[in-house]
Motif scaffolding. Structure first.
Motif, mmCIF file in Angstrom:
data_model
loop_
_atom_site.group_PDB
_atom_site.id
_atom_site.type_symbol
_atom_site.label_atom_id
_atom_site.label_comp_id
_atom_site.label_asym_id
_atom_site.label_seq_id
_atom_site.Cartn_x
_atom_site.Cartn_y
_atom_site.Cartn_z
ATOM 1 N N GLN A 1 1.116 0.084 7.058
ATOM 2 C CA GLN A 1 0.762 -1.352 6.402
ATOM 3 C C GLN A 1 1.637 -2.534 7.293
ATOM 4 O O GLN A 1 2.750 -2.427 7.775
ATOM 5 C CB GLN A 1 1.080 -1.644 5.194
ATOM 6 C CG GLN A 1 0.843 -3.187 4.691
ATOM 7 C CD GLN A 1 1.174 -3.408 3.088
ATOM 8 O OE1 GLN A 1 1.738 -2.389 2.621
ATOM 9 N NE2 GLN A 1 1.088 -4.275 2.588
ATOM 10 N N ARG B 1 -8.423 -4.749 6.084
ATOM 11 C CA ARG B 1 -8.037 -5.994 5.355
ATOM 12 C C ARG B 1 -8.539 -5.863 3.940
ATOM 13 O O ARG B 1 -9.539 -5.715 3.582
ATOM 14 C CB ARG B 1 -8.648 -7.232 6.176
ATOM 15 C CG ARG B 1 -8.124 -8.544 5.408
ATOM 16 C CD ARG B 1 -8.616 -9.818 6.104
ATOM 17 N NE ARG B 1 -8.203 -11.141 5.256
ATOM 18 C CZ ARG B 1 -8.163 -12.152 5.804
ATOM 19 N NH1 ARG B 1 -8.661 -12.471 6.738
ATOM 20 N NH2 ARG B 1 -7.880 -13.199 5.192
ATOM 21 N N PHE B 2 -7.280 -5.758 3.116
ATOM 22 C CA PHE B 2 -7.574 -5.814 1.667
ATOM 23 C C PHE B 2 -7.398 -7.279 0.966
ATOM 24 O O PHE B 2 -6.246 -7.702 1.050
ATOM 25 C CB PHE B 2 -6.712 -4.928 1.074
ATOM 26 C CG PHE B 2 -6.988 -3.404 1.504
ATOM 27 C CD1 PHE B 2 -7.599 -2.454 0.683
ATOM 28 C CD2 PHE B 2 -6.548 -2.932 2.520
ATOM 29 C CE1 PHE B 2 -7.798 -1.026 1.138
ATOM 30 C CE2 PHE B 2 -6.714 -1.440 2.996
ATOM 31 C CZ PHE B 2 -7.387 -0.914 2.154
ATOM 32 N N GLN B 3 -8.239 -7.874 0.758
ATOM 33 C CA GLN B 3 -8.393 -9.325 0.266
ATOM 34 C C GLN B 3 -8.283 -9.459 -1.182
ATOM 35 O O GLN B 3 -9.419 -9.048 -1.775
ATOM 36 C CB GLN B 3 -9.535 -9.994 0.898
ATOM 37 C CG GLN B 3 -9.448 -11.591 0.603
ATOM 38 C CD GLN B 3 -8.270 -12.379 1.385
ATOM 39 O OE1 GLN B 3 -8.107 -12.134 2.550
ATOM 40 N NE2 GLN B 3 -7.444 -12.931 0.754
ATOM 41 N N VAL C 1 -16.934 -0.714 -1.235
ATOM 42 C CA VAL C 1 -16.349 -0.202 -2.174
ATOM 43 C C VAL C 1 -16.835 0.403 -3.267
ATOM 44 O O VAL C 1 -17.832 0.096 -3.898
ATOM 45 C CB VAL C 1 -15.184 -1.538 -2.768
ATOM 46 C CG1 VAL C 1 -14.725 -1.150 -3.838
ATOM 47 C CG2 VAL C 1 -14.636 -2.397 -1.747
ATOM 48 N N ILE D 1 0.904 -1.237 0.087
ATOM 49 C CA ILE D 1 -0.054 0.002 -0.023
ATOM 50 C C ILE D 1 0.795 1.250 -0.070
ATOM 51 O O ILE D 1 1.728 1.389 0.649
ATOM 52 C CB ILE D 1 -0.808 0.123 1.139
ATOM 53 C CG1 ILE D 1 -1.911 -1.278 1.231
ATOM 54 C CG2 ILE D 1 -1.616 1.241 1.215
ATOM 55 C CD1 ILE D 1 -2.718 -1.360 2.415
ATOM 56 N N TYR E 1 -2.306 1.383 -4.264
ATOM 57 C CA TYR E 1 -1.385 0.179 -3.854
ATOM 58 C C TYR E 1 -0.708 -0.233 -5.308
ATOM 59 O O TYR E 1 -0.784 -0.138 -6.432
ATOM 60 C CB TYR E 1 -2.164 -0.971 -3.490
ATOM 61 C CG TYR E 1 -3.478 -1.324 -4.263
ATOM 62 C CD1 TYR E 1 -3.108 -2.397 -5.318
ATOM 63 C CD2 TYR E 1 -4.815 -0.856 -4.400
ATOM 64 C CE1 TYR E 1 -4.254 -2.940 -6.148
ATOM 65 C CE2 TYR E 1 -5.549 -1.291 -4.945
ATOM 66 C CZ TYR E 1 -5.452 -2.639 -5.955
ATOM 67 O OH TYR E 1 -6.278 -2.918 -6.814
ATOM 68 N N VAL F 1 -8.350 1.834 -5.089
ATOM 69 C CA VAL F 1 -9.722 1.744 -4.537
ATOM 70 C C VAL F 1 -10.084 2.715 -3.772
ATOM 71 O O VAL F 1 -9.439 3.149 -2.933
ATOM 72 C CB VAL F 1 -9.504 0.038 -3.974
ATOM 73 C CG1 VAL F 1 -8.608 0.203 -2.675
ATOM 74 C CG2 VAL F 1 -10.637 -0.362 -3.450
ATOM 75 N N THR G 1 -9.787 -6.031 -8.165
ATOM 76 C CA THR G 1 -10.139 -5.258 -7.105
ATOM 77 C C THR G 1 -10.162 -5.863 -5.920
ATOM 78 O O THR G 1 -11.309 -7.035 -5.561
ATOM 79 C CB THR G 1 -11.308 -4.175 -7.538
ATOM 80 O OG1 THR G 1 -11.023 -3.414 -8.553
ATOM 81 C CG2 THR G 1 -11.593 -3.153 -6.339
ATOM 82 N N PRO G 2 -9.602 -5.479 -5.010
ATOM 83 C CA PRO G 2 -9.905 -6.309 -3.591
ATOM 84 C C PRO G 2 -11.237 -5.992 -2.998
ATOM 85 O O PRO G 2 -11.663 -4.980 -2.838
ATOM 86 C CB PRO G 2 -8.702 -5.816 -2.669
ATOM 87 C CG PRO G 2 -8.463 -4.450 -3.216
ATOM 88 C CD PRO G 2 -8.627 -4.289 -4.617
ATOM 89 N N SER G 3 -11.780 -7.224 -2.236
ATOM 90 C CA SER G 3 -12.750 -6.842 -1.329
ATOM 91 C C SER G 3 -12.074 -6.212 0.077
ATOM 92 O O SER G 3 -10.768 -6.670 0.639
ATOM 93 C CB SER G 3 -13.135 -8.047 -0.844
ATOM 94 O OG SER G 3 -13.808 -8.846 -2.067
ATOM 95 N N VAL G 4 -12.772 -5.267 0.705
ATOM 96 C CA VAL G 4 -12.121 -4.810 1.776
ATOM 97 C C VAL G 4 -13.014 -5.050 3.203
ATOM 98 O O VAL G 4 -14.277 -4.881 3.219
ATOM 99 C CB VAL G 4 -12.128 -3.055 1.644
ATOM 100 C CG1 VAL G 4 -11.176 -2.573 2.912
ATOM 101 C CG2 VAL G 4 -11.426 -2.794 0.476
#
Length: 277
Positions: free
Chosen positions: A207, A260-262, A226, A157, A171, A246, A185-188
């Motif tokens: 981070q 948490r960025f998954q 998001v 990040i 990121y 994002v 695109t991550p899930s947050v």
């Protein structure tokens, strides 16, 4: 006796009607408007303004006109005369038509100047920041790590931008593996009630590295909305790197929170990044 009561009631009703007809009006201060003024012989009508009077001018001597400070006094001297009247203040000119002297029941006792109507403020659309302003307002994110990452897909990040209740996170994703990785695109998620061996206040805008993230005691996680996400390239060959953005609606909190960025898994290995905010 009954006739006396009837006459008494009649005169009381007549007097009440006359009192209701006599008026104290409020007029606007529009210089394009002509205000009609009804007067009566042997009676005085008062014009009371919101600022001092500088000068007055009447079109006929059939009305006695005087002024003092912010008040103008008008009294008719003849029964069958009408004329116009001008009143000047520092900010405007007011125009009046003095009508024929009439009955006391219909005269204007006083004319008060109403406060000016305030114009509605123009709605101004918020100015969109320029790319330079956005870049200069960014908050860099430092990496809290005791050793380099050994993951096949590494997420770093870089910086944060906050505006109008939205958080924009920039990121970088680097593919250290020997095969292709698809970037999404991550899930947050926000981690409520998370525990860490040390205070999180000193880690805000940091981070957590792999070893530091493994020390988190995660009790629960809640998804964060998001708004949108973008990546330079969704197809990363071995050794390649790309940038992504994002935008989030982050909930307000009085204490530091962990996000948490998954990302998409790389085979069996999870790809995630933890941000203290």
């Amino acid at each position: 006796m009954r006739r006396c009561w009837i006459l008494t009631i009649f005169f009381i009703a007549a007097a009440a009607t006359q009192l209701r007809a006599q008026k104290i009006d409020r007029e606007t201060s529009d210089p394009s408007q002509i205000i009609h003024l009804r007067t009566a012989l042997n009676h005085l009508t008062v014009i009371e303004l919101r600022e001092p009077v500088l000068q007055v001018a009447a079109g006929s001597q059939s009305f006695k006109v005087e002024w003092r400070e912010n008040k103008v006094f008008v009294q008719p001297t003849e029964p069958d005369a009408s004329t116009n009247l001008f009143v000047w203040t520092a900010s405007r000119r007011l125009n009046y038509e003095l009508e024929l002297a009439g009955s006391v029941a219909t005269m204007d006792f006083a004319i008060d100047q109403a406060p000016p109507v305030q114009p509605k403020p123009l709605s101004v659309s918020p100015k969109e920041p320029s790319p330079t302003e956005v870049l200069l307002s960014g908050q860099p994110v430092r990496l809290e790590s005791g050793k380099p990452s050994a993951r096949s897909v590494e997420v770093a990040i870089r910086d944060l931008y906050e505006r109008d209740g939205r958080l924009l996170v920039r990121y970088a994703v680097r593919n250290n593996s020997a095969h292709t990785y698809e970037v999404t695109t991550p899930s947050v998620y926000v981690l409520p009630g998370v525990r860490y061996p040390q205070s999180l206040y000193g880690l805000v805008d940091s981070q957590l590295g792999d070893r530091e993230a493994s020390r988190l005691e995660i009790k629960a996680q809640s998804p964060v909305p998001v708004i949108e996400g973008h990546v330079q390239s969704s197809h990363l060959e071995p050794g390649q790197q790309c940038l992504g953005l994002v935008a989030l609606h982050v909930p307000s909190a009085k204490e530091p929170m962990v996000l948490r960025f998954q990302f998409a898994n790389d085979g069996r290995e999870q790809v995630a990044a933890f941000l203290v905010r």
